[in-house]
Design an enzyme around this catalytic site. Structure first.
Site, PDB file in Angstrom:
ATOM      1  NE  ARG A  83      -2.644   0.949   3.475  1.00 29.02           N
ATOM      2  CZ  ARG A  83      -3.344   0.619   4.552  1.00 29.02           C
ATOM      3  NH1 ARG A  83      -4.578   0.159   4.421  1.00 29.02           N
ATOM      4  NH2 ARG A  83      -2.846   0.761   5.761  1.00 29.02           N
ATOM      5  CE  LYS A 186      -2.457   4.689   7.083  1.00 30.00           C
ATOM      6  NZ  LYS A 186      -3.690   5.264   7.607  1.00 30.00           N
ATOM      7  CD  GLU A 222     -11.987   5.518   4.492  1.00 29.16           C
ATOM      8  OE1 GLU A 222     -11.576   4.546   5.141  1.00 29.16           O
ATOM      9  OE2 GLU A 222     -11.297   6.094   3.636  1.00 29.16           O
TER      10      GLU A 222
END
Ligand code: PLP
Ligand code: COI
Length: 342
Positions: A83, A186, A222
């Site tokens: 990620r 992220k 989210e």
């Protein structure tokens, strides 16, 4: 365990706690250098670094768990490495090779082994890998130099309520990330965008926010620091969206949900569906599973209630996930890696 530390492991907040060492690596002149170990808590950074001006920065979050057998394990660290590489690609940073990522996280845990909370305290050692553009640019373009580092900090649960249900607030007047923006990687900017509505939610007495899809405001995206799931009719339902972070915890819970006989649905979740869930929760490395007691849609003045006691499926999912991480049950999926020698 080092008793001289005088840490109240059972009451640790989710926050920064000084440890002894952190690990750093620099990308300069077209290649990554050797890992460096330091005790310094500060970094020396060029005033024109792209991270400071244009947000060329990404981070990760994973934990080291002290198991029932006394061994220390990481949970699915390869997924965090992948990620971070995707985050790097998404904002044109130099990727950290997986072997450097691995060496850095293992070193950071080993060097700070005395800060790994004992088994059974509910606390863990949180690892924070960080990658940013450290080289100068004044025009908006990628840096030529990057810094990668990993620090660790012993933590308790992200929400002070732990596994007790928390109330959260729907946000309709702010967006965290655009549909084709950076929501699925992220990067720090996503979190900057979440701070104002999250602060307001805290002032309103809510533990966190629930973002909706930025385009239509019809579907659930989210929570601030975690993915969302709902449970009804024997199904584990979690949003499909291009603007949410693909959570490693959620991915694991989907598998555990299947193992315990739930059908898994990953699809757009209309906000009205909140009225039909038997249980709802937020999940992530920091949050683990945080059951949700109620969701308040502040602009429409609607409240969805799930109760002050965690539901049976959320409880089972939570217990099973933790049991795998802490080696209380067999790790059938091969998710954990023992860090030898501590
Ligand atoms: N969503 C956001 C916005 C997060 O910051 C996090 C935490 O990393 C998650 C979801 C959960 O992801 P993971 O389970 O990989 O920690
Ligand atoms: C995590 O769960 O690791 C996170 O990064 C969430 C939050 C602390 C930003």
């Amino acid at each position: 365990m080092d008793t001289s530390l005088n840490i109240d492991w059972g009451n640790l907040p989710f926050g920064y706690h000084k440890t002894d060492y952190n690990v750093r690596c620099y990308y300069r002149n077209g290649s990554w250098g050797e890992l460096e170990i330091t005790s310094s808590e500060t970094i020396n950074i060029h005033m024109a670094a792209t991270a400071l001006h244009y947000g060329q920065e990404a981070f990760e979050g994973l934990k080291a768990y002290r198991g029932k057998d006394g061994k220390v394990r990481l949970f699915r660290w390869e997924e965090n490495a992948k990620r971070m590489a995707r985050s790097a690609d998404g904002i044109m940073m130099e990727k950290v090779p997986e072997h450097i990522f691995k060496e850095a996280i293992f070193k950071a845990v080993k060097l700070n082994a005395k800060y790994i909370p004992p088994y059974g305290t509910g606390a863990t050692l949180y690892l924070r890998p960080l990658l940013f553009g450290s080289g100068p640019q004044v025009g908006v373009k990628p840096a030529n130099e990057y810094m990668f580092m990993v620090f660790v900090t012993p933590v308790g649960p992200y929400f002070k309520e732990g596994f007790n249900p928390v109330p959260i607030e729907v946000v309709r007047d702010y967006d965290r990330a655009a549909p084709r923006g950076t929501g699925s990687i992220k990067v720090g900017g996503n979190y900057a965008a979440s701070m104002l509505p999250a602060h307001r939610a805290h002032m309103d007495g809510y533990a966190s926010v629930l973002f909706l899809d930025a385009l239509e405001k019809k579907y659930i995206d989210e929570a601030g620091p975690a993915n969302f799931f709902g449970i009804k009719d024997g199904k584990y339902i979690t949003p499909q969206s291009d603007s949410i972070l693909p959570s490693i915890t959620n991915m694991s819970l989907e598998q555990i949900a299947e193992n315990i006989g739930l059908k898994v649905e990953r699809r757009p979740v209309p906000i009205e569906e909140l009225a039909t869930f038997e249980e709802a929760g937020a999940c992530g490395t920091a949050a683990i599973i945080s059951p949700i007691s109620k969701i308040y849609d502040r602009l429409n003045n609607v409240t969805y209630e799930y109760g002050e006691i965690a539901g049976p499926y959320s409880t089972k999912l939570y217990i099973t996930l933790r049991a795998i991480q802490e080696a209380e049950i067999e790790d059938k999926h091969g998710w954990t890696t023992v860090i030898e020698g501590i």
